[in-house]
Design an enzyme around this catalytic site. Structure first.
Site, PDB file in Angstrom:
ATOM      1  N   ASN A   1      10.836   9.696  29.634  1.00  0.00           N
ATOM      2  CA  ASN A   1      12.278   8.968  29.935  1.00  0.00           C
ATOM      3  C   ASN A   1      13.277  10.042  29.692  1.00  0.00           C
ATOM      4  O   ASN A   1      13.952  10.085  28.751  1.00  0.00           O
ATOM      5  CB  ASN A   1      12.543   7.894  28.675  1.00  0.00           C
ATOM      6  CG  ASN A   1      13.632   7.196  28.738  1.00  0.00           C
ATOM      7  OD1 ASN A   1      14.359   7.175  30.086  1.00  0.00           O
ATOM      8  ND2 ASN A   1      14.117   6.224  27.922  1.00  0.00           N
ATOM      9  N   PRO A   2      13.540  10.597  30.825  1.00  0.00           N
ATOM     10  CA  PRO A   2      14.491  11.870  30.814  1.00  0.00           C
ATOM     11  C   PRO A   2      15.930  11.355  31.051  1.00  0.00           C
ATOM     12  O   PRO A   2      16.160  10.303  31.401  1.00  0.00           O
ATOM     13  CB  PRO A   2      13.752  12.713  32.109  1.00  0.00           C
ATOM     14  CG  PRO A   2      13.436  11.572  33.112  1.00  0.00           C
ATOM     15  CD  PRO A   2      12.851  10.566  32.199  1.00  0.00           C
TER      16      PRO A   2
ATOM     17  N   PHE B   1      19.172   9.837  21.347  1.00  0.00           N
ATOM     18  CA  PHE B   1      19.485   8.433  22.409  1.00  0.00           C
ATOM     19  C   PHE B   1      18.699   7.532  21.882  1.00  0.00           C
ATOM     20  O   PHE B   1      17.723   7.491  21.324  1.00  0.00           O
ATOM     21  CB  PHE B   1      18.823   9.128  23.663  1.00  0.00           C
ATOM     22  CG  PHE B   1      18.647   7.773  24.722  1.00  0.00           C
ATOM     23  CD1 PHE B   1      19.910   7.668  25.495  1.00  0.00           C
ATOM     24  CD2 PHE B   1      17.333   7.027  24.972  1.00  0.00           C
ATOM     25  CE1 PHE B   1      19.782   6.730  26.507  1.00  0.00           C
ATOM     26  CE2 PHE B   1      17.492   6.148  25.907  1.00  0.00           C
ATOM     27  CZ  PHE B   1      18.667   5.801  26.852  1.00  0.00           C
TER      28      PHE B   1
END
Length: 275
Positions: A178-179, A83
């Site tokens: 920050n899932p 990500f």
């Protein structure tokens, strides 16, 4: 060439065409954006630049083309399989570094991905013990490069696993996360939908599947007075606040916004238990 590239990127729907055109030119010339006027732009540059612009016009992320992403005080290595850290998360980082923690705090970064938050926090607290957790081998490959030479400890594990980090129960000073939090089926930009790993994006039908478990884990890990910050989708601020209040043991539960004014993360403090 930059002018022409900016036009091409505008026509392709890129959100920041001029900026991207300049950053790609700097990358192709192996220089900084501010020194483009002095760059060597020979035939090899032209060929390389045209290729980069063509890829960006296909909505390949800028960071995949340059191989790096800026985040707060650090520059991270990124690419396919991890990500890409976003500027919006820097609001959470700013909140975290403003907290009154011990000089040698114990910090947990859950769903660390590229290691962005963990590495940035290690810059602020160089004597901290920072444990960063992710279950993706692809993401951790980048995190290992980004955390090299830092005190960050990487653990490959699912943050929803029962008993995770049980040896640290009641000892952690700060938990950040920050899932995956995007609700399933949400419409996304091509850079995200086609290039960010879906495992790092989607958090179940309402986006809360991982957040709910992280709040429960934070309640177990944090010492009394310890602090927590969890990023969420801009549609689930109220649900994230509810997760903290439902779990219990937290005070000062606060919904916070990013620099664009969107609801972005929720913070809370672990309640101190009187002896």
């Amino acid at each position: 060439m930059i002018d022409a590239a900016a036009v091409a990127l505008t026509e392709a729907g890129v959100g920041s065409p001029r900026t991207d055109a300049e950053l790609l030119a700097a990358h192709a010339a192996a220089t900084d954006r501010g020194r483009l006027a002095f760059a060597d732009t020979g035939p090899k540059f032209c060929e390389r630049y045209d290729e980069l612009v063509a890829q960006r016009a296909k909505r390949v992320p800028l960071q995949h083309l340059t191989g790096t992403a800026a985040f707060g005080p650090v520059t991270l290595q990124v690419g396919p399989g991890v990500f890409i850290p976003r500027p919006e998360t820097e609001s959470l980082l700013e909140w975290a570094v403003a907290q009154p923690l011990p000089q040698q705090p114990l910090i947990a970064d859950l769903c660390t991905g590229s290691g962005a938050l963990a590495v940035a926090l290690s810059k602020h607290w160089p004597d901290a013990r920072i444990i960063a957790v992710d279950d993706s081998e692809d993401a951790l490959a980048y995190a290992r490069r980004n955390t090299a030479g830092t005190p960050v400890e990487l653990i490959q594990a699912d943050v929803t696993r029962a008993g995770l980090l049980a040896e640290l129960d009641g000892q952690v000073d700060l938990v950040v996360a920050n899932p995956p939090y995007i609700p399933d089926g949400a419409a996304l930009e091509p850079e995200v939908a086609e290039h960010d790993p879906s495992h790092a994006l989607f958090g179940g039908p309402d986006g809360m599947a991982v957040i709910d478990r992280i709040v429960e884990l934070a309640a177990r890990l944090l010492r009394g007075g310890g602090r927590c910050a969890v990023e969420h989708d801009d549609t689930t601020s109220a649900r994230t606040v509810e997760a903290f209040t439902r779990t219990g043991g937290f005070v000062d539960v606060t919904a916070r916004h990013d620099l664009t004014g969107r609801p972005r993360f929720v913070t809370a403090v672990r309640e101190k238990v009187e002896a």
